[in-house]
Design a protein around this motif. Structure first.
Motif, PDB file in Angstrom:
ATOM      1  N   ALA A 179       6.180  10.046  24.628  1.00  0.00           N
ATOM      2  CA  ALA A 179       6.689   8.880  23.903  1.00  0.00           C
ATOM      3  C   ALA A 179       8.198   8.914  23.745  1.00  0.00           C
ATOM      4  O   ALA A 179       8.861   7.885  23.802  1.00  0.00           O
ATOM      5  CB  ALA A 179       6.011   8.782  22.537  1.00  0.00           C
ATOM      6  N   ASP A 180       8.774  10.100  23.550  1.00  0.00           N
ATOM      7  CA  ASP A 180      10.216  10.199  23.333  1.00  0.00           C
ATOM      8  C   ASP A 180      11.010  10.173  24.632  1.00  0.00           C
ATOM      9  O   ASP A 180      12.228   9.977  24.603  1.00  0.00           O
ATOM     10  CB  ASP A 180      10.546  11.489  22.573  1.00  0.00           C
ATOM     11  N   ALA A 181      10.341  10.374  25.766  1.00  0.00           N
ATOM     12  CA  ALA A 181      11.058  10.469  27.041  1.00  0.00           C
ATOM     13  C   ALA A 181      11.567   9.113  27.518  1.00  0.00           C
ATOM     14  O   ALA A 181      12.642   9.018  28.106  1.00  0.00           O
ATOM     15  CB  ALA A 181      10.157  11.097  28.106  1.00  0.00           C
ATOM     16  N   ARG A 182      10.806   8.053  27.281  1.00  0.00           N
ATOM     17  CA  ARG A 182      11.205   6.718  27.723  1.00  0.00           C
ATOM     18  C   ARG A 182      10.940   5.715  26.598  1.00  0.00           C
ATOM     19  O   ARG A 182       9.928   5.004  26.601  1.00  0.00           O
ATOM     20  CB  ARG A 182      10.442   6.324  28.990  1.00  0.00           C
ATOM     21  N   PRO A 183      11.821   5.653  25.626  1.00  0.00           N
ATOM     22  CA  PRO A 183      11.597   4.739  24.484  1.00  0.00           C
ATOM     23  C   PRO A 183      11.513   3.278  24.890  1.00  0.00           C
ATOM     24  O   PRO A 183      10.820   2.496  24.248  1.00  0.00           O
ATOM     25  CB  PRO A 183      12.805   5.012  23.575  1.00  0.00           C
ATOM     26  N   GLU A 184      12.207   2.893  25.977  1.00  0.00           N
ATOM     27  CA  GLU A 184      12.141   1.495  26.401  1.00  0.00           C
ATOM     28  C   GLU A 184      10.744   1.140  26.902  1.00  0.00           C
ATOM     29  O   GLU A 184      10.268   0.024  26.694  1.00  0.00           O
ATOM     30  CB  GLU A 184      13.192   1.208  27.486  1.00  0.00           C
ATOM     31  N   LEU A 185      10.067   2.081  27.550  1.00  0.00           N
ATOM     32  CA  LEU A 185       8.705   1.844  28.003  1.00  0.00           C
ATOM     33  C   LEU A 185       7.754   1.762  26.815  1.00  0.00           C
ATOM     34  O   LEU A 185       6.832   0.936  26.795  1.00  0.00           O
ATOM     35  CB  LEU A 185       8.269   2.948  28.962  1.00  0.00           C
ATOM     36  N   VAL A 186       7.983   2.598  25.809  1.00  0.00           N
ATOM     37  CA  VAL A 186       7.167   2.544  24.598  1.00  0.00           C
ATOM     38  C   VAL A 186       7.312   1.184  23.923  1.00  0.00           C
ATOM     39  O   VAL A 186       6.325   0.586  23.480  1.00  0.00           O
ATOM     40  CB  VAL A 186       7.553   3.677  23.632  1.00  0.00           C
ATOM     41  N   ARG A 187       8.531   0.678  23.870  1.00  0.00           N
ATOM     42  CA  ARG A 187       8.741  -0.654  23.265  1.00  0.00           C
ATOM     43  C   ARG A 187       8.012  -1.730  24.067  1.00  0.00           C
ATOM     44  O   ARG A 187       7.432  -2.656  23.487  1.00  0.00           O
ATOM     45  CB  ARG A 187      10.237  -0.953  23.183  1.00  0.00           C
ATOM     46  N   GLU A 188       8.038  -1.621  25.378  1.00  0.00           N
ATOM     47  CA  GLU A 188       7.342  -2.595  26.220  1.00  0.00           C
ATOM     48  C   GLU A 188       5.835  -2.556  25.976  1.00  0.00           C
ATOM     49  O   GLU A 188       5.181  -3.607  25.853  1.00  0.00           O
ATOM     50  CB  GLU A 188       7.637  -2.297  27.689  1.00  0.00           C
ATOM     51  N   LEU A 189       5.274  -1.360  25.875  1.00  0.00           N
ATOM     52  CA  LEU A 189       3.840  -1.231  25.642  1.00  0.00           C
ATOM     53  C   LEU A 189       3.464  -1.697  24.232  1.00  0.00           C
ATOM     54  O   LEU A 189       2.394  -2.284  24.021  1.00  0.00           O
ATOM     55  CB  LEU A 189       3.406   0.214  25.869  1.00  0.00           C
ATOM     56  N   ARG A 190       4.342  -1.454  23.273  1.00  0.00           N
ATOM     57  CA  ARG A 190       4.059  -1.920  21.911  1.00  0.00           C
ATOM     58  C   ARG A 190       4.106  -3.441  21.816  1.00  0.00           C
ATOM     59  O   ARG A 190       3.389  -4.040  21.005  1.00  0.00           O
ATOM     60  CB  ARG A 190       5.046  -1.298  20.919  1.00  0.00           C
ATOM     61  N   ARG A 191       4.935  -4.071  22.634  1.00  0.00           N
ATOM     62  CA  ARG A 191       4.962  -5.532  22.647  1.00  0.00           C
ATOM     63  C   ARG A 191       3.621  -6.085  23.131  1.00  0.00           C
ATOM     64  O   ARG A 191       3.161  -7.128  22.663  1.00  0.00           O
ATOM     65  CB  ARG A 191       6.110  -6.039  23.528  1.00  0.00           C
ATOM     66  N   ILE A 192       2.998  -5.382  24.078  1.00  0.00           N
ATOM     67  CA  ILE A 192       1.653  -5.782  24.505  1.00  0.00           C
ATOM     68  C   ILE A 192       0.675  -5.644  23.343  1.00  0.00           C
ATOM     69  O   ILE A 192      -0.156  -6.521  23.092  1.00  0.00           O
ATOM     70  CB  ILE A 192       1.189  -4.937  25.705  1.00  0.00           C
ATOM     71  N   LEU A 193       0.792  -4.545  22.609  1.00  0.00           N
ATOM     72  CA  LEU A 193      -0.098  -4.318  21.463  1.00  0.00           C
ATOM     73  C   LEU A 193       0.080  -5.386  20.395  1.00  0.00           C
ATOM     74  O   LEU A 193      -0.884  -5.783  19.728  1.00  0.00           O
ATOM     75  CB  LEU A 193       0.180  -2.926  20.888  1.00  0.00           C
ATOM     76  N   GLU A 194       1.299  -5.881  20.251  1.00  0.00           N
ATOM     77  CA  GLU A 194       1.579  -6.894  19.236  1.00  0.00           C
ATOM     78  C   GLU A 194       0.965  -8.249  19.570  1.00  0.00           C
ATOM     79  O   GLU A 194       0.930  -9.134  18.709  1.00  0.00           O
ATOM     80  CB  GLU A 194       3.097  -7.034  19.059  1.00  0.00           C
ATOM     81  N   ARG A 195       0.491  -8.425  20.803  1.00  0.00           N
ATOM     82  CA  ARG A 195      -0.190  -9.678  21.135  1.00  0.00           C
ATOM     83  C   ARG A 195      -1.491  -9.844  20.342  1.00  0.00           C
ATOM     84  O   ARG A 195      -1.995 -10.957  20.187  1.00  0.00           O
ATOM     85  CB  ARG A 195      -0.528  -9.735  22.623  1.00  0.00           C
ATOM     86  N   TYR A 196      -2.032  -8.738  19.873  1.00  0.00           N
ATOM     87  CA  TYR A 196      -3.323  -8.770  19.192  1.00  0.00           C
ATOM     88  C   TYR A 196      -3.101  -8.907  17.690  1.00  0.00           C
ATOM     89  O   TYR A 196      -2.218  -8.266  17.120  1.00  0.00           O
ATOM     90  CB  TYR A 196      -4.119  -7.503  19.510  1.00  0.00           C
ATOM     91  N   PRO A 197      -3.899  -9.736  17.018  1.00  0.00           N
ATOM     92  CA  PRO A 197      -3.704  -9.949  15.582  1.00  0.00           C
ATOM     93  C   PRO A 197      -3.987  -8.684  14.791  1.00  0.00           C
ATOM     94  O   PRO A 197      -4.747  -7.811  15.214  1.00  0.00           O
ATOM     95  CB  PRO A 197      -4.723 -11.057  15.259  1.00  0.00           C
ATOM     96  N   ALA A 198      -3.361  -8.602  13.623  1.00  0.00           N
ATOM     97  CA  ALA A 198      -3.529  -7.438  12.757  1.00  0.00           C
ATOM     98  C   ALA A 198      -4.728  -7.581  11.834  1.00  0.00           C
ATOM     99  O   ALA A 198      -4.858  -6.852  10.866  1.00  0.00           O
ATOM    100  CB  ALA A 198      -2.268  -7.221  11.926  1.00  0.00           C
ATOM    101  N   LEU A 199      -5.634  -8.519  12.143  1.00  0.00           N
ATOM    102  CA  LEU A 199      -6.793  -8.752  11.271  1.00  0.00           C
ATOM    103  C   LEU A 199      -7.705  -7.540  11.214  1.00  0.00           C
ATOM    104  O   LEU A 199      -8.455  -7.370  10.261  1.00  0.00           O
ATOM    105  CB  LEU A 199      -7.583  -9.968  11.771  1.00  0.00           C
ATOM    106  N   GLY A 200      -7.661  -6.701  12.237  1.00  0.00           N
ATOM    107  CA  GLY A 200      -8.513  -5.517  12.255  1.00  0.00           C
ATOM    108  C   GLY A 200      -8.254  -4.607  11.076  1.00  0.00           C
ATOM    109  O   GLY A 200      -9.144  -3.924  10.587  1.00  0.00           O
ATOM    110  N   HIS A 201      -7.002  -4.603  10.558  1.00  0.00           N
ATOM    111  CA  HIS A 201      -6.697  -3.729   9.436  1.00  0.00           C
ATOM    112  C   HIS A 201      -7.444  -4.177   8.183  1.00  0.00           C
ATOM    113  O   HIS A 201      -7.995  -3.376   7.447  1.00  0.00           O
ATOM    114  CB  HIS A 201      -5.195  -3.728   9.168  1.00  0.00           C
TER     115      HIS A 201
END
Length: 213
Positions: A179-201
């Motif tokens: 995760a620390d090796a390529r922070p820009e890739l982590v941000r890109e993957l997290r943007r995909i995760l953000e497509r999903y609603p937080a209703l699961g919480h």
């Protein structure tokens, strides 16, 4: 570590299923090595400190999928297209030529027919996995090459999440957190995760109240 004898028997079972299916399936020259897919299957008995198949890691979420569709698939072909159980309903309906029933909610599954006909085609760029470990919710995004796992308590903001990233081509065993090796890739993957609603919480909090009663 899982007993090697168990892994060996699981591998033999997967090989027998592939043989029984007549070596048919989706894929082709750009699909990679079919034995690597089988390898992902026989490793699916725990890992990362777990002794269960229910986690967000490749050993558990990655399974061998065999599809035989007369007139659609070509024997011996392989694809690296990611897919999930939500696609099964659509896939079986289209291969059989049956109309898909309409319901009050939209279907999450997508059609794999383009991939079955052309293993280089792509119909989705990721899959989502969710695993609740006590009060900590684990969500994972799996692309063709990378897996991002986000762990956080259901009441915590995203900034407090623990992150893991794995390169499934360079290190398929997922023993090194990159995760620390390529922070820009982590941000890109997290943007995909953000497509999903937080209703699961909120749903997880309701489940916890039910369990306490």
């Amino acid at each position: 570590m899982t007993d090697p004898r168990v892994l060996r028997e699981h591998c033999v079972c997967g090989r027998a299923h592939r043989s029984r299916a007549g070596r048919g399936g989706a894929g082709g020259a750009c699909g990679g090595n079919g034995h690597r897919a089988l390898g992902r299957e026989w490793r699916s008995l725990g890992g990362h400190g777990f002794s269960t198949k229910h986690t967000n890691y490749e050993q558990d979420a990655g399974v061998l999928v065999i599809i035989v569709g007369p007139g659609v698939t070509r024997p011996g072909t392989v694809t690296r297209q990611t897919t999930g159980a939500v696609d099964r309903f659509v896939r079986l309906g289209e291969i059989s030529g049956l109309p898909l029933p309409r319901g009050p909610q939209p279907r999450d599954g997508v059609s794999l027919l383009p991939v079955l006909r052309d293993p280089c085609a792509r119909v989705r760029d990721h899959m989502l996995h969710v695993f609740l470990r006590g009060p900590v919710l684990g969500r994972a995004i799996r692309t063709e090459r990378h897996r991002l796992v986000e762990w956080r308590r259901v009441e915590d903001p995203p900034a407090q999440a623990e992150l893991e990233r794995y390169d499934l081509e360079g290190e398929p065993g997922q023993t090194e957190n990159l995760a620390d090796a390529r922070p820009e890739l982590v941000r890109e993957l997290r943007r995909i995760l953000e497509r999903y609603p937080a209703l699961g919480h909120a749903g997880c909090r309701r489940d916890r109240r039910i369990r306490r009663t």
